[in-house]
Design a protein around this motif. Structure first.
Motif, PDB file in Angstrom:
ATOM      1  N   GLY A 336      27.398   4.543  23.366  1.00 39.22           N
ATOM      2  CA  GLY A 336      26.163   4.624  24.144  1.00 39.22           C
ATOM      3  C   GLY A 336      26.331   5.147  25.548  1.00 39.22           C
ATOM      4  O   GLY A 336      25.341   5.276  26.277  1.00 39.22           O
ATOM      5  N   ALA A 337      27.573   5.455  25.966  1.00 36.98           N
ATOM      6  CA  ALA A 337      27.794   5.960  27.321  1.00 36.98           C
ATOM      7  C   ALA A 337      27.117   7.317  27.492  1.00 36.98           C
ATOM      8  O   ALA A 337      27.259   8.209  26.658  1.00 36.98           O
ATOM      9  CB  ALA A 337      29.285   6.079  27.600  1.00 36.98           C
ATOM     10  N   ILE A 338      26.370   7.470  28.582  1.00 38.23           N
ATOM     11  CA  ILE A 338      25.683   8.725  28.898  1.00 38.23           C
ATOM     12  C   ILE A 338      26.546   9.491  29.895  1.00 38.23           C
ATOM     13  O   ILE A 338      26.713   9.068  31.034  1.00 38.23           O
ATOM     14  CB  ILE A 338      24.288   8.466  29.504  1.00 38.23           C
ATOM     15  N   THR A 339      27.109  10.616  29.449  1.00 36.28           N
ATOM     16  CA  THR A 339      28.033  11.381  30.288  1.00 36.28           C
ATOM     17  C   THR A 339      27.438  12.735  30.641  1.00 36.28           C
ATOM     18  O   THR A 339      27.097  13.520  29.751  1.00 36.28           O
ATOM     19  CB  THR A 339      29.367  11.613  29.549  1.00 36.28           C
ATOM     20  N   PRO A 340      27.286  13.034  31.937  1.00 37.15           N
ATOM     21  CA  PRO A 340      26.818  14.372  32.315  1.00 37.15           C
ATOM     22  C   PRO A 340      27.889  15.426  32.011  1.00 37.15           C
ATOM     23  O   PRO A 340      29.082  15.186  32.217  1.00 37.15           O
ATOM     24  CB  PRO A 340      26.569  14.252  33.827  1.00 37.15           C
ATOM     25  N   VAL A 341      27.459  16.564  31.505  1.00 36.79           N
ATOM     26  CA  VAL A 341      28.373  17.636  31.109  1.00 36.79           C
ATOM     27  C   VAL A 341      27.916  18.950  31.732  1.00 36.79           C
ATOM     28  O   VAL A 341      26.734  19.299  31.662  1.00 36.79           O
ATOM     29  CB  VAL A 341      28.420  17.779  29.570  1.00 36.79           C
ATOM     30  N   ALA A 342      28.859  19.680  32.334  1.00 37.53           N
ATOM     31  CA  ALA A 342      28.553  20.996  32.906  1.00 37.53           C
ATOM     32  C   ALA A 342      28.649  22.049  31.810  1.00 37.53           C
ATOM     33  O   ALA A 342      29.645  22.120  31.097  1.00 37.53           O
ATOM     34  CB  ALA A 342      29.522  21.309  34.035  1.00 37.53           C
ATOM     35  N   ARG A 343      27.602  22.834  31.662  1.00 39.18           N
ATOM     36  CA  ARG A 343      27.612  23.965  30.744  1.00 39.18           C
ATOM     37  C   ARG A 343      28.029  25.192  31.570  1.00 39.18           C
ATOM     38  O   ARG A 343      27.318  25.595  32.489  1.00 39.18           O
ATOM     39  CB  ARG A 343      26.240  24.179  30.118  1.00 39.18           C
ATOM     40  N   LEU A 344      29.189  25.741  31.240  1.00 34.62           N
ATOM     41  CA  LEU A 344      29.820  26.737  32.093  1.00 34.62           C
ATOM     42  C   LEU A 344      29.701  28.154  31.553  1.00 34.62           C
ATOM     43  O   LEU A 344      29.601  28.368  30.340  1.00 34.62           O
ATOM     44  CB  LEU A 344      31.316  26.413  32.239  1.00 34.62           C
ATOM     45  N   LYS A 345      29.751  29.098  32.464  1.00 33.89           N
ATOM     46  CA  LYS A 345      29.957  30.484  32.065  1.00 33.89           C
ATOM     47  C   LYS A 345      31.357  30.541  31.479  1.00 33.89           C
ATOM     48  O   LYS A 345      32.319  30.067  32.104  1.00 33.89           O
ATOM     49  CB  LYS A 345      29.846  31.400  33.284  1.00 33.89           C
ATOM     50  N   PRO A 346      31.535  31.041  30.248  1.00 28.90           N
ATOM     51  CA  PRO A 346      32.839  30.981  29.574  1.00 28.90           C
ATOM     52  C   PRO A 346      33.976  31.483  30.454  1.00 28.90           C
ATOM     53  O   PRO A 346      33.858  32.525  31.111  1.00 28.90           O
ATOM     54  CB  PRO A 346      32.650  31.873  28.347  1.00 28.90           C
ATOM     55  N   VAL A 347      35.092  30.704  30.465  1.00 27.51           N
ATOM     56  CA  VAL A 347      36.247  31.068  31.278  1.00 27.51           C
ATOM     57  C   VAL A 347      37.515  30.678  30.519  1.00 27.51           C
ATOM     58  O   VAL A 347      37.559  29.644  29.857  1.00 27.51           O
ATOM     59  CB  VAL A 347      36.192  30.377  32.656  1.00 27.51           C
ATOM     60  N   PHE A 348      38.537  31.506  30.598  1.00 29.98           N
ATOM     61  CA  PHE A 348      39.803  31.243  29.909  1.00 29.98           C
ATOM     62  C   PHE A 348      40.689  30.418  30.825  1.00 29.98           C
ATOM     63  O   PHE A 348      41.084  30.862  31.902  1.00 29.98           O
ATOM     64  CB  PHE A 348      40.496  32.558  29.539  1.00 29.98           C
ATOM     65  N   VAL A 349      41.014  29.203  30.405  1.00 23.08           N
ATOM     66  CA  VAL A 349      41.825  28.294  31.217  1.00 23.08           C
ATOM     67  C   VAL A 349      42.596  27.353  30.302  1.00 23.08           C
ATOM     68  O   VAL A 349      42.060  26.880  29.298  1.00 23.08           O
ATOM     69  CB  VAL A 349      40.944  27.501  32.220  1.00 23.08           C
ATOM     70  N   GLY A 350      43.851  27.093  30.642  1.00 24.62           N
ATOM     71  CA  GLY A 350      44.670  26.194  29.840  1.00 24.62           C
ATOM     72  C   GLY A 350      44.907  26.701  28.433  1.00 24.62           C
ATOM     73  O   GLY A 350      45.141  25.913  27.510  1.00 24.62           O
ATOM     74  N   GLY A 351      44.844  28.013  28.243  1.00 28.80           N
ATOM     75  CA  GLY A 351      45.130  28.588  26.938  1.00 28.80           C
ATOM     76  C   GLY A 351      43.941  28.716  26.010  1.00 28.80           C
ATOM     77  O   GLY A 351      44.075  29.206  24.892  1.00 28.80           O
ATOM     78  N   VAL A 352      42.751  28.279  26.446  1.00 23.39           N
ATOM     79  CA  VAL A 352      41.560  28.381  25.591  1.00 23.39           C
ATOM     80  C   VAL A 352      40.367  28.816  26.437  1.00 23.39           C
ATOM     81  O   VAL A 352      40.390  28.747  27.668  1.00 23.39           O
ATOM     82  CB  VAL A 352      41.227  27.033  24.913  1.00 23.39           C
ATOM     83  N   THR A 353      39.313  29.255  25.758  1.00 20.55           N
ATOM     84  CA  THR A 353      38.062  29.589  26.444  1.00 20.55           C
ATOM     85  C   THR A 353      37.221  28.330  26.583  1.00 20.55           C
ATOM     86  O   THR A 353      36.897  27.670  25.589  1.00 20.55           O
ATOM     87  CB  THR A 353      37.283  30.658  25.666  1.00 20.55           C
ATOM     88  N   VAL A 354      36.887  27.980  27.812  1.00 19.50           N
ATOM     89  CA  VAL A 354      36.164  26.745  28.114  1.00 19.50           C
ATOM     90  C   VAL A 354      34.706  27.074  28.428  1.00 19.50           C
ATOM     91  O   VAL A 354      34.421  27.975  29.227  1.00 19.50           O
ATOM     92  CB  VAL A 354      36.820  26.012  29.298  1.00 19.50           C
ATOM     93  N   THR A 355      33.791  26.355  27.787  1.00 16.86           N
ATOM     94  CA  THR A 355      32.357  26.534  28.056  1.00 16.86           C
ATOM     95  C   THR A 355      31.702  25.249  28.552  1.00 16.86           C
ATOM     96  O   THR A 355      30.586  25.289  29.059  1.00 16.86           O
ATOM     97  CB  THR A 355      31.627  27.001  26.782  1.00 16.86           C
ATOM     98  N   ASN A 356      32.374  24.110  28.388  1.00 20.27           N
ATOM     99  CA  ASN A 356      31.832  22.818  28.837  1.00 20.27           C
ATOM    100  C   ASN A 356      32.900  22.057  29.599  1.00 20.27           C
ATOM    101  O   ASN A 356      34.096  22.197  29.318  1.00 20.27           O
ATOM    102  CB  ASN A 356      31.376  21.965  27.647  1.00 20.27           C
ATOM    103  N   ALA A 357      32.476  21.227  30.532  1.00 16.20           N
ATOM    104  CA  ALA A 357      33.414  20.378  31.270  1.00 16.20           C
ATOM    105  C   ALA A 357      32.732  19.059  31.596  1.00 16.20           C
ATOM    106  O   ALA A 357      31.555  19.032  31.968  1.00 16.20           O
ATOM    107  CB  ALA A 357      33.878  21.053  32.558  1.00 16.20           C
ATOM    108  N   THR A 358      33.487  17.966  31.448  1.00 18.62           N
ATOM    109  CA  THR A 358      32.906  16.653  31.741  1.00 18.62           C
ATOM    110  C   THR A 358      32.722  16.461  33.243  1.00 18.62           C
ATOM    111  O   THR A 358      33.536  16.912  34.055  1.00 18.62           O
ATOM    112  CB  THR A 358      33.790  15.527  31.185  1.00 18.62           C
ATOM    113  N   LEU A 359      31.632  15.791  33.588  1.00 13.86           N
ATOM    114  CA  LEU A 359      31.370  15.407  34.985  1.00 13.86           C
ATOM    115  C   LEU A 359      31.527  13.904  35.159  1.00 13.86           C
ATOM    116  O   LEU A 359      31.178  13.349  36.197  1.00 13.86           O
ATOM    117  CB  LEU A 359      29.964  15.861  35.397  1.00 13.86           C
ATOM    118  N   HIS A 360      32.011  13.235  34.096  1.00 14.47           N
ATOM    119  CA  HIS A 360      32.386  11.818  34.083  1.00 14.47           C
ATOM    120  C   HIS A 360      31.193  10.858  34.189  1.00 14.47           C
ATOM    121  O   HIS A 360      30.876  10.160  33.240  1.00 14.47           O
ATOM    122  CB  HIS A 360      33.421  11.523  35.169  1.00 14.47           C
TER     123      HIS A 360
END
Length: 694
Positions: A336-360
């Protein structure tokens, strides 16, 4: 104390403190307590205050001294601090090894290998064993004099621990900040609303380049040596690995991950080994370094441009990148935890393409001041969920928008609440929320809850995927055709599950309360709630004030229970289950007067027909208490087959021992006459006298 006595005392104190510093900051194996160390340091300072003419550059008191500077002086390196060429792919590694073999004429080459620290490169100069100057790398030829700041780093020796030190020794290495110290520093900065650092490297660089050494002294910096510069009077060293051992013998901190590997295959294996360990290391690294081990071969290869031909840095995929927050939404977790998530412009980082990131959570979102439209730095480390590290506020567009946390769950429409003293907001629709469905069903069916044998995680996954179970009450609507149609579910297995579901309809009030999965309400709290209110309707109608009157129920648990029962969806599911036949006996208030009241039981071994949790439930329903250990306060021990040390201890303490049959007799007697306040222990013959059972 005379000056001669003071000089001798200071020398002894400096030696002891240096020894303790080495074990604490380099070996991470303290020899004395903090208070004992502080006492020695105070003695040294007191003597120096009495005889200031005895203060020397290598004194521990000088590590935090020095006036603030207007600017750093320039330092010209005796031997250039060149950069390394980088390799990112396997074919680049192969090419490096091929060039080395061709340049040296060697069929196979041995390489000294070590992690590539993600810090700030510096050089330390020692003259006749005394640390006299420290400088940053700068442009490789000229750096900044940061001697006073480097003296504050206790992992760096002020004087070399050797009888005949070399006339000149330059030590090359990296200043960095350990991950745990970085987290503490940012917490301290946040507490005083100071600048937060994006990563440990930035924190280390910013701390070392403070014009005031007193500020640097407050920052927990560390140092690792990785090589030699100019030197006069050092012993003959033929390889890089020998040089590193020499530095270790001089008590410089060096990496214990260094090694010597043979050929390209050895380098690949080392890269993979360190890559696996990377995220468990106490410091950040951004790759590994390969150096031809033999100094003579290094000399024959020489340099190209500003980098040596005999070394290369094999970099890991970048773990930080810059991108844009295109939107912010929320995710609902399985609890039930509500976690805000950033929807990102795709970026290659850490070996993969990232489109989302947790805001905790909301607090973290506000602390970092992340808005929709912002340019942000994103970090991804290994398998860790990508996160937004910081915002480039100077690039914030005029139309950037703040995000507002939702008041209702986007999955089920239930209210979202943020419990007192918690950072996480939560959906209150535990019984109907799709995001929490699998977790709620699995918990509801577990052995200590409704005990529906056969309804485990794999079956629950199928039931949810096929949309056969949306809410808990749907469990009691399952049919044989529904179940037998599932994967790996034969008709007999399906029938067994239906039998278990039907059996679970007759339960106890504590079990049912626990099965609901109310946040922070475990088995013990469920029993306390059932005992206090006696029936479910009274519990569902209780407000927070009434709930806090229950034994061991504080404001957080009370608020969670109140919010759960206030949610109409949850009440509807409970009502539906009762309509479908789920029932229990209400708890009579006079239960406190049963023969089991005030009695403590311990269960041990395997009982013939009862599961241990069934026996426990029966004892507690009769007013007794079940403990996990035998003590002088134990009233009875219920022993089954293969009873072990608990039975032996009970016999030693002369505690009455029951078998299952004797326990059932007591329970039957309690149910027939619940006005009896005590059952004499001598009315039950102890098992130690019933030899037929053993």
């Amino acid at each position: 104390m005379s000056m001669q006595e003071a000089a001798l005392a200071l020398q002894q104190l400096k030696q002891r403190i240096a020894e303790y510093d080495y074990h604490y900051y380099v070996l991470d194996a303290p020899l004395v307590s903090d208070s004992e160390y502080d006492g020695l340091y105070r003695q040294l300072v007191e003597i120096e205050q009495q005889y200031p003419e005895l203060i020397t550059a290598d004194s521990p008191s000088q590590r935090v001294g020095g006036k603030a500077l207007a600017a750093f002086e320039s330092v010209q390196h005796r031997q250039a601090m060149l950069s390394l060429n980088n390799a990112f792919a396997d074919d680049e590694l192969e090419a490096f090894d091929r060039r080395v073999r061709e340049g040296t004429g060697e069929a196979v080459v041995a390489y000294a290998v070590e992690p590539k620290f993600d810090g700030l490169a510096i050089t330390l100069t020692y003259e006749h064993g005394l640390f006299v100057q420290g400088a940053t790398r700068g442009d490789g030829y000229t750096g900044e004099n940061v001697t006073h700041n480097l003296k504050t780093i206790r992992a760096i020796p002020s004087r070399l621990n050797i009888a005949q030190p070399p006339a000149l020794l330059e030590v090359r290495g990296e200043v960095l900040m350990l991950k745990r110290d970085f987290e503490k520093l940012n917490q301290q900065q946040a507490a005083v609303k100071g600048k937060l650092f994006a990563n440990p490297r930035n924190a280390a660089a910013g701390s070392l380049r403070q014009l005031d050494p007193h500020i640097t002294a407050k920052r927990p910096l560390h140092f690792f040596a990785y090589g030699l510069g100019a030197s006069i009077g050092v012993p003959e060293l033929n390889t890089h690995s020998e040089a590193m051992q020499y530095l270790a013998d001089l008590r410089f901190p060096v990496s214990d991950l260094r090694a010597v590997k043979i050929g390209a295959q050895g380098l690949r294996e080392y890269y993979a080994e360190i890559g696996e360990k990377r995220h468990q290391l106490p410091f950040d690294i951004d790759g590994v370094v390969y150096k031809v081990n033999d100094f003579a071969l290094q000399a024959s290869l020489g340099f190209v441009s500003r980098a040596p031909r005999w070394a290369v840095a094999h970099k890991f995929p970048a773990e930080e990148a810059t991108t844009i927050v295109e939107d912010i939404s929320v995710q609902v977790g399985r609890t039930g935890a509500i976690t805000p998530v950033a929807r990102l412009k795709p970026v290659f980082v850490g070996g993969v393409t990232v489109t989302n990131a947790t805001l905790h959570n909301e607090d973290e979102l506000r602390r970092k001041d992340i808005q929709i439209g912002d340019t942000v730095i994103v970090r991804r480390a290994g398998d860790v969920i990508p996160e937004v590290v910081s915002v480039k506020t100077e690039l914030r567009p005029a139309d950037a928008r703040r995000f507002v946390m939702p008041a209702v769950c986007p999955e089920c429409g239930s209210h979202v609440v943020r419990p007192q003293d918690e950072a996480v907001a939560r959906c209150t629709g535990g019984l109907i929320c799709p995001a929490q469905r699998k977790q709620a069903i699995t918990h509801f069916a577990s052995r200590r809850a409704m005990d529906i044998e056969g309804l485990g995680e794999k079956l629950v996954d199928q039931l949810v995927a096929r949309e056969l179970v949306h809410h808990l009450d749907d469990i009691y609507r399952l049919t044989l055709p529904m179940l037998s149609d599932l994967e790996r579910m034969a008709e007999k297995s399906a029938q067994n599950v239906l039998v278990a579901i039907e059996k679970s309809k007759q339960t106890t009030l504590p079990r049912f309360i626990y099965a609901l999965g109310i946040r922070n309400v475990g088995e013990a709290t469920a029993k306390d709630l059932a005992q206090h209110f006696g029936n479910l309707d009274a519990l569902m109608q209780a407000d927070v004030a009434a709930l806090t009157q229950v034994k061991d129920v504080g404001p957080i648990v009370a608020e969670a229970a109140y919010q759960f029962f206030q949610e109409p969806h949850n009440r509807e599911v409970i009502a539906a289950m009762r309509d479908l036949g789920v029932h229990w006996a209400d708890i009579e208030k006079k239960a406190a007067l049963t023969p089991f009241a005030g009695k403590t039981f311990v269960l041990t071994g395997t009982l013939p027909t009862l599961k241990r949790d069934q026996a426990q439930a029966m004892i507690e329903a009769a007013g007794g208490k079940v403990s996990g250990s035998v003590s002088a306060k134990t009233s009875y021990v219920v022993a089954g087959e293969e009873a072990g040390s608990k039975l032996e201890k009970a016999q030693q303490l002369n505690i009455a021992i029951l078998d299952e049959a004797a326990l059932l007799v007591m329970l039957q007697a309690a149910s027939e006459d619940d006005t009896t306040t005590e059952t004499p222990s001598d009315s039950i013959e102890p098992l130690s006298k019933q030899s037929s059972l053993f």
